[in-house]
Design a protein around this motif. Structure first.
Motif, PDB file in Angstrom:
ATOM      1  N   PHE A  86       0.835  -1.288  -0.011  1.00 51.89           N
ATOM      2  CA  PHE A  86       0.022   0.006  -0.092  1.00 51.89           C
ATOM      3  C   PHE A  86       1.050   1.261   0.015  1.00 51.89           C
ATOM      4  N   ILE A  87       0.345   2.412  -0.204  1.00 48.58           N
ATOM      5  CA  ILE A  87       0.806   3.607  -0.433  1.00 48.58           C
ATOM      6  C   ILE A  87       0.393   4.463   0.737  1.00 48.58           C
ATOM      7  N   LEU A  88       1.034   5.153   1.441  1.00 46.80           N
ATOM      8  CA  LEU A  88       0.550   6.179   2.409  1.00 46.80           C
ATOM      9  C   LEU A  88       1.015   7.645   1.768  1.00 46.80           C
ATOM     10  N   ALA A  89       0.085   8.604   1.770  1.00 43.05           N
ATOM     11  CA  ALA A  89       0.452   9.915   1.325  1.00 43.05           C
ATOM     12  C   ALA A  89      -0.541  10.797   2.001  1.00 43.05           C
ATOM     13  N   PRO A  90       0.091  12.124   1.822  1.00 45.91           N
ATOM     14  CA  PRO A  90      -0.953  13.295   2.399  1.00 45.91           C
ATOM     15  C   PRO A  90      -1.975  13.185   1.449  1.00 45.91           C
ATOM     16  N   THR A  91      -3.368  13.582   2.038  1.00 39.14           N
ATOM     17  CA  THR A  91      -4.666  13.713   0.901  1.00 39.14           C
ATOM     18  C   THR A  91      -4.638  15.084   0.379  1.00 39.14           C
TER      19      THR A  91
END
Lengths: 99, 477
Positions: free
Chosen positions: B396-401
């Motif tokens: 999975f990828i985590l990033a600011p929205t």
């Protein structure tokens, strides 16, 4: 920079009536936005296919989009029309003279 | 505690245990709307009578010990670009001010079958074009965390209604970030499903190769309940698919996370960057690994998105011509057919909608098609390939929205481009057709910050499981 002539031409294509003020403002803003799009010029897309439809989608949807050719009951057209069209007569849409 | 503050999960348990009735629950939401919506402006229409009678029917079933669906008696709010038969559906546009839907959207038909209670229709940017609801043809929705600020958009009404406890959950639609960005700015959970996971039949079209309907809710578990109820193939939307069986769902301790370096850019608010990094640091030890990855074409995503979505919008909105929809007086014999088209569209469409139609018409017009539209579609392929490569490396990828916190009302309305930049971290996901969930990641300067979990196509279950785990890990007890 996009010319005023261009803006008027596009507005014609899009069937939009724009006031003089709107034309001016639209010209300024579209110029800025088109400048921003110019960043795409630096991307090398040799031999890249456009993403109209991915291979995966094609594969999955070919499996699924066909169905049996059976008639389905729909609502009567008067009822559907009445909520949308501002002008109608006897269940028909009334339109302006075309010819 | 007021009943409208309950989560869907808790409310259902209380309904089944008969501690509360659906009628009391719905009344509590309606009271909350009556008390707070003058200030917030989340709703364009409230269905008080129908909502109460729907709730009573569910109570009768519970009393009779009949089986009820997972969302039975749960009061939800619906974005006003989703059709409910017999009710207004304006897409927040003056051109549809008098339009009443003649059928139910598929998602509504599914929710009706579950006996969900519909509280009303929520505000949006006109035709879902915008990031603040300031483009609504009727009103601006205010952020419940600070009413001098925007709620985000375009599903700002739905996000604000959830945050203000005016409903237990809501439906929104996401073309370039329109569920996740307002969820982030209001501090709620918002989920954009994979392209094809939810039927768009009965959703007023903006850009058809992007549009998806999805849930907004108070918790990850609630968002999952709504998603489960609305997903699935529908013969009325040829792009909808049966979600393929997911790969084995990993335990958190086996999950590898990627954090794209391109999602921390100059121009983003420092407070957001700091908060997202803190969140990642906090959860790092509980997952298999968190590594930096690269999605090299990210900086071209926004240009590609604006071009393609505006092109599709210019075609989709051609149907609003004054004959089938509109306000102009058709009895005015002086008008020619062409006058009617030009006047209706010129008068009824708002500024942003006209701008997008102009951009789209330009990009598709002869002489410019190759340089703009076709080029953008090729860049879209490269953006998809970036994600394909990334998902070979991580789960999975985590990033600011969103690059910034909820901004002040009026702050970005003078400059179209600066408003488009609000979607800079969300549009890539729509270009690639991927699922992504935005959840609260703490607060900065008193305002909510959101983080999004991006998964490979149809990995919704995995996203929900990971998001639940992260929610537990980071929520202050």
């Amino acid at each position: 920079m996009i010319s005023e002539e261009d803006i008027k031409h596009i507005a014609q294509l899009a069937h939009l009536e724009l006031s003089e003020n709107e034309l001016k403002k639209m010209g300024k803003e579209l110029s800025l936005i088109l400048d921003y799009f110019n960043s795409l010029k630096e991307v090398d897309v040799t031999e890249v296919r456009p993403a109209f439809y991915s291979k995966e989608e094609k594969r999955l949807s070919l499996l699924e989009t066909t169905r049996e050719d059976k008639t389905q009951k729909e609502k009567n057209k008067k009822e559907v029309l009445k909520d949308a069209a501002p002008c109608q007569e006897k269940g028909f849409l009334k339109v302006k003279k075309v010819i | 505690m007021e009943l409208s503050q309950l989560t869907i999960k808790a409310a259902r348990e209380k309904l089944l245990a008969r501690e509360i009735s659906a009628l009391e629950l719905t009344q509590s939401c309606l009271e909350k709307i009556a008390a707070s919506d003058k200030e917030i402006g989340a709703f364009l229409d409230v269905f008080e009578e129908q909502a109460l009678s729907q709730a009573k029917q569910v109570d009768d079933k519970i009393k009779a010990k009949e089986r009820i669906g997972p969302l039975a008696g749960i009061p939800l709010a619906i974005k006003d670009n989703i059709l409910i038969e017999g009710e207004q559906c304006t897409a927040a546009s003056q051109i549809l001010a008098n339009y009443r839907a003649s059928y139910d959207a598929t998602v509504i038909r599914k929710l009706k079958k579950e006996e969900t209670v519909f509280l009303g229709k929520t505000n949006l940017d006109e035709f879902a074009m915008g990031s603040s609801t300031e483009n609504s043809g009727f009103q601006t929705t205010r952020n419940p965390n600070d009413t001098s600020r925007v709620a985000g958009g375009s599903s700002g009404g739905s996000a604000a209604a959830v945050k203000a406890d005016q409903c237990l959950g809501a439906l929104g639609s996401d073309t370039g970030g329109s569920i996740r960005q307002p969820a982030s700015l209001c501090g709620v959970v918002g989920m954009k499903p994979s392209y094809g996971a939810v039927s768009r039949h009965g959703l007023i079209a903006f850009a058809s190769s992007f549009d998806q309907i999805g849930p907004l809710a108070k918790t990850v578990a609630d968002a999952e309940i709504i998603f489960e109820a609305i997903k699935g193939k529908d013969s009325n939307d040829a792009t909808s698919l049966t979600i393929p069986q997911e790969k084995k769902i990993k335990k958190p301790s086996e999950i590898r996370i990627g954090v794209p370096k391109e999602y921390f850019v100059e121009g983003m608010e420092k407070a957001v960057e700091k908060n997202v990094k803190q969140f990642i640091h906090k959860v790092e030890g509980s997952l298999a690994s968190i590594e930096e990855i690269s999605l090299p074409h990210t900086k071209y995503a926004l240009a590609s998105y604006v071009l393609i979505s505006a092109s599709e919008a210019s075609a989709n909105l051609a149907r609003y011509d004054g004959t089938r929809y509109g306000l102009s007086d058709p009895k005015n014999e002086a008008l020619t057919l062409k006058d009617l088209y030009f006047k209706t569209r010129g008068e009824c469409f708002g500024e942003e909608v006209k701008r997008r139609i102009m951009i789209g018409s330009y990009a598709l017009s002869s002489g410019y098609y190759d340089a703009y539209y076709l080029k953008a579609q090729k860049v879209r392929t490269l953006i998809r390939q970036d994600f394909e490569k990334a998902f070979q490396q991580v789960d999975f990828i985590l990033a600011p929205t969103s690059p910034f916190l909820a901004f002040k009302i009026g702050e970005k309305t003078d400059n179209a481009l600066s408003m488009y930049l609000a979607d800079i971290f969300t549009v890539s996901i729509n270009l690639a057709g991927l699922p992504s969930l935005s959840m609260p990641a703490g607060r900065a300067n008193g305002l909510p910050v959101g983080i999004q979990i991006i998964g490979d196509r149809f990995q919704e279950k995995g996203i929900f499981k990971l998001a639940s785990f992260l929610e537990q890990l980071t929520t202050d007890k």
